[in-house]
Design an enzyme around this catalytic site. Structure first.
Site, PDB file in Angstrom:
ATOM      1  N   LEU A  52       4.740  -1.906  -6.206  1.00  0.00           N
ATOM      2  CA  LEU A  52       4.715  -2.219  -4.778  1.00  0.00           C
ATOM      3  C   LEU A  52       3.802  -3.405  -4.502  1.00  0.00           C
ATOM      4  O   LEU A  52       4.154  -4.308  -3.729  1.00  0.00           O
ATOM      5  CB  LEU A  52       4.267  -1.000  -3.973  1.00  0.00           C
ATOM      6  N   CYS A 109     -17.725 -10.541   3.352  1.00  0.00           N
ATOM      7  CA  CYS A 109     -17.702  -9.805   2.094  1.00  0.00           C
ATOM      8  C   CYS A 109     -17.484 -10.804   0.960  1.00  0.00           C
ATOM      9  O   CYS A 109     -17.477 -12.018   1.174  1.00  0.00           O
ATOM     10  CB  CYS A 109     -16.583  -8.757   2.153  1.00  0.00           C
ATOM     11  N   HIS A 164     -10.874 -10.841   4.549  1.00  0.00           N
ATOM     12  CA  HIS A 164      -9.708  -9.996   4.306  1.00  0.00           C
ATOM     13  C   HIS A 164      -8.449 -10.542   4.974  1.00  0.00           C
ATOM     14  O   HIS A 164      -7.413  -9.883   4.986  1.00  0.00           O
ATOM     15  CB  HIS A 164      -9.984  -8.565   4.759  1.00  0.00           C
ATOM     16  N   LYS A 174     -13.076   2.070   7.350  1.00  0.00           N
ATOM     17  CA  LYS A 174     -12.844   3.130   6.377  1.00  0.00           C
ATOM     18  C   LYS A 174     -12.191   4.359   7.009  1.00  0.00           C
ATOM     19  O   LYS A 174     -12.479   4.731   8.147  1.00  0.00           O
ATOM     20  CB  LYS A 174     -14.166   3.536   5.713  1.00  0.00           C
TER      21      LYS A 174
END
Length: 770
Positions: free
Chosen positions: A26, A741, A709, A120
């Site tokens: 995937l 990040c 991201h 999260k």
């Protein structure tokens, strides 16, 4: 122990299954689609085949009722947003023009449009896309995905149960949309949302669904009376629907607490409850409310979040007790198996005896089926499986890997002074400023730079023997030279070596510490197409030799600017591993902290002036119930301080956290006693800076101004505007400038452009301040 057969045959089921395929098919198909190498039709065909493979594997293993709707291209909460029509205004045109591209735009953003915020999923390392809602939100049912996948499973001749995020949890997970007045509570939209769920349930019934599962993990957290009343109203109304399938309301990750009596009284047809460690109190609580007479109970007795073999006899005892509390008891894992790797049998590098201690998704499925058979037919029917399981448990408990007297003796000798740094922060900060000589608004990155295809190929070639250690190390040195040269040219103030030698921020260290097992195929989804291989913390932990000193000192030799040493902290080493379950987490954390303390001290001795110890999982691992948090934060912050408290005052300790809600742990962040903290802030528009200010956080901080991201490149003006917002909360002399990040998942072109814009923004704001 002998268990008599149950009065009614118990069924085996699961709530969800790993999505990616054994070879991460995937991931490859989606990323190929993003790059234009895979067509939309080919991507859909891959998804169809993966779903069929999963369902067939489950059915062949003996699962009586397979889940549908748990499969996702990116995130099941984002799928729910599509299902209820809560598309943010800025993405509506894209979704209308092309639903698939619009879906990915919501997840990843585009150059012109920001994505949904990501955070999260409860206390796991899975990330979900946060719904954005407001008083003007108009919901509209779109059950196409759920109906299609149900029909696919039914066409295979399987009994299938669609699984949806429940309406209460969906609203509890949501945030006010940009521009919505502060204080708006998405839960006020419940009455507007329930008719949409009613329409989806009717569509699923028409498509052949006998049962539908509505997941409500939000109810295992502490909830206000108003939130509990909302849950009661939601399931009173949904339960009263005439045109609906039977409803199974599921909770997991912790005890249901105050919500259990409400759901037990609701006019639904069954409950699915977690009965593993943290949620064991559900058993007594269920008995206290009189059980579920005449209704279905799905008992999650196999841990869906860890990889250790189940204690079958213990689980059977729990199941036997539950038989008297419900009309029918079925057997399941405690939550979706999304959180564990697919198949332990694929691992060829783990010693066979140790491999017998492990159960990934396929092995857990077998455990569920065995327990269901034992519950239905009695223990004599599974005597052979019980004997093997008993031997495996004894083998693990008596193994030398699980108990090292030297490690335990050192941990036992730790005193309070070992986890306290001196002198106080204010004195250290002055010494560090004098030593480092950094400008106002110093710029840096979080640690990693792009992991190119060439780097991954070099690691694969080394493992396969196609290149030797000398050739591989020269490739790493060349990458470090390139990273240092770019950072100097871009104008960054504090540099990093880029971590080209590291496969993963936890796995790299785990492979160099005793007591860990590393997997070759143990992939688990973190977000979207980002998969990680959590190492397995199986025994007592120690550090045989330095792990990072060589490459950090090499990088420092190439520049006069400070180069940060980069380590992963003890809590994150636990949280992003499959941690041992045979001793308290606090004991394991102390062992890991002592091993990392040796590394920090060696870095300092080698001339490293700044050491970053990342703890992105500190908030993630926070217990879901407030009553359990104080004990956790005590040992978690102690472990960090134990790691970092052995250095000189002028050595600057950094830490990093990303993608979580920090407001409720700011005091604990302060208690870490780090000199500088960097945090995710770009998608949340500097929310964390405001939270730090509200709690009068006294140390230096770098709220991120570049969302790594998303593939989009932020302009210098955007980054400068975020900096100006940050300055309203954090004084300039304590504000750092950095991305959200690490840059491991980004490409070099976007990395170069984004960091150059970041430096330009810092310089522009410095000029304004001067």
């Amino acid at each position: 122990m002998t268990t008599k057969p149950a009065a009614a045959a118990a069924r085996a089921t699961v709530y969800g299954y790993p999505r990616q395929g054994l070879g991460r098919e995937l991931k490859k198909a989606i990323e190929g689609y993003w790059k234009g190498r895979v067509s939309a039709d080919a991507l859909r065909a891959t998804a169809v085949e993966l779903r069929r493979t999963n369902w067939r594997q489950l059915a062949e293993a003996g699962i009586d009722e397979v889940p549908t709707g748990d499969f996702s291209y990116y995130d099941h909460v984002l799928d729910t947003t599509v299902m209820v029509g809560a598309i943010p205004a800025r993405h509506r045109d894209a979704v209308t023009a092309d639903p698939l591209d619009g879906y990915f735009a919501m997840a990843r953003g585009t150059q012109d449009v920001a994505p949904l915020e990501m955070t999260k999923w409860f206390d796991t390392n899975y990330h979900y896309l946060v719904p954005e809602l407001g008083p003007d939100t108009v919901f509209a049912a779109d059950s196409a995905k759920q109906v299609t996948e149900l029909r696919e499973a039914l066409a295979l001749g399987l009994t299938a149960r669609p699984v949806l995020v429940g309406p209460v949890t969906y609203l509890l997970l949501a945030k006010p949309a940009p521009g919505v007045a502060a204080g708006f509570d998405p839960l006020t939209l419940l009455d507007r949302l329930l008719p949409v769920y009613a329409e989806v349930l009717a569509d699923l019934r028409a498509a052949g669904a006998e049962w539908v599962q509505l997941d409500e993990p939000g109810l295992v957290q502490d909830r206000t009376p108003g939130e509990l009343n909302a849950a009661a109203r939601a399931y009173r109304d949904l339960g009263a629907l005439v045109d609906r399938p039977r409803l199974l309301v599921a909770s997991y990750f912790d005890r249901l607490g105050e919500a259990l009596p409400i759901l037990a009284k609701a006019p639904v047809d069954g409950l699915a409850l977690d009965f593993t460690a943290a949620a064991a109190a559900n058993l007594d609580a269920l008995a206290a409310v009189g059980g579920l007479p005449g209704r279905r109970l799905v008992a999650g007795v196999v841990n869906g979040r860890n990889v250790w073999v189940n204690d079958l006899e213990k689980s059977l005892a729990t199941l036997g007790t539950l038989l008297g509390l419900a009309g029918r008891v079925d057997v399941a894992a405690s939550c979706s198996l999304l959180h564990v790797p697919l198949d332990a049998a694929a691992e060829r590098d783990i010693e066979p005896q140790l491999l017998r201690w492990l159960a990934f998704a396929r092995q857990k499925t077998a455990e569920i089926v065995t327990l269901a058979r034992g519950l239905a037919r009695g223990t004599d029917a599974i005597a052979a499986e019980l004997a093997v399981n008993r031997a495996d448990l004894v083998s693990r408990a008596s193994s030398l890997i699980t108990r090292d007297p030297v490690v335990r003796g050192r941990a036992d000798a730790v005193g309070d002074a070992d986890a306290r740094r001196v002198p106080p922060y204010a004195e250290r900060a002055a010494a560090q400023r004098a030593h480092l000589g950094l400008p106002l608004l110093p710029t840096t990155t979080i640690g990693s730079f792009p992991q190119t295809g060439e780097l991954r190929t070099a690691r694969a070639d080394l493992r396969a023997g196609r290149i030797g250690a000398a050739g591989y190390e020269e490739r790493i040195r060349a990458e470090i030279r390139e990273v240092i040269a770019f950072q100097e040219k871009a104008g960054l103030d504090v540099l990093v070596h880029g971590e080209p030698e590291r496969n993963d921020m936890v796995q790299y260290f785990a492979e160099r510490l005793t007591g860990y097992l590393a997997t070759r195929h143990g992939w688990v989804q973190s977000y979207g197409t980002r998969y990680v291989r959590p190492p397995i913390l199986a025994g007592d932990i120690s550090r045989p030799e330095p792990m990072t000193v060589r490459w950090t000192t090499y990088a420092q030799s190439l520049t006069d600017r400070p180069v940060k040493g980069m380590l992963t902290g003890p809590v994150t080493m636990l949280a992003w591993s499959f941690v041992r379950d045979d001793q308290p987490l606090a004991d394991t954390a102390r062992q890991v902290a002592l091993a990392l303390r040796d590394e920090v001290n060696d870095l300092e001795a080698a001339g490293t002036s700044i050491v970053q110890v990342d703890e992105p999982a500190l908030r993630e691992t926070l217990p879901l119930r407030a009553a359990d948090r104080s004990a956790y934060l005590t040992w978690a912050t102690e472990a960090f301080r134990l790691t970092t408290s052995g250095v000189r005052p002028d050595t600057q300790i950094h830490t990093h956290m990303c993608y979580a809600e920090f407001g409720d742990i700011v005091r604990a962040i302060d208690d870490l006693d780090a000199d500088v903290i960097s945090l995710e802030a770009a998608r949340s528009r500097m929310q964390v800076a405001r939270e730090l200010a509200a709690h009068r956080y006294p140390r230096e901080a770098g709220p991120g101004v570049y969302d790594i991201h998303s593939p989009r490149v932020p302009t210098a003006q955007e980054a400068a505007e975020l900096l100006r917002t940050g300055l309203k909360a954090i004084p300039a002399e304590r504000l750092w400038v950095n991305p959200d990040c690490g840059l491991k998942t980004r490409g070099w072109p976007e990395t170069r452009a984004s960091l150059e814009n970041l430096v330009a923004a810092a310089r522009a704001v410095r000029d304004e301040l001067s």
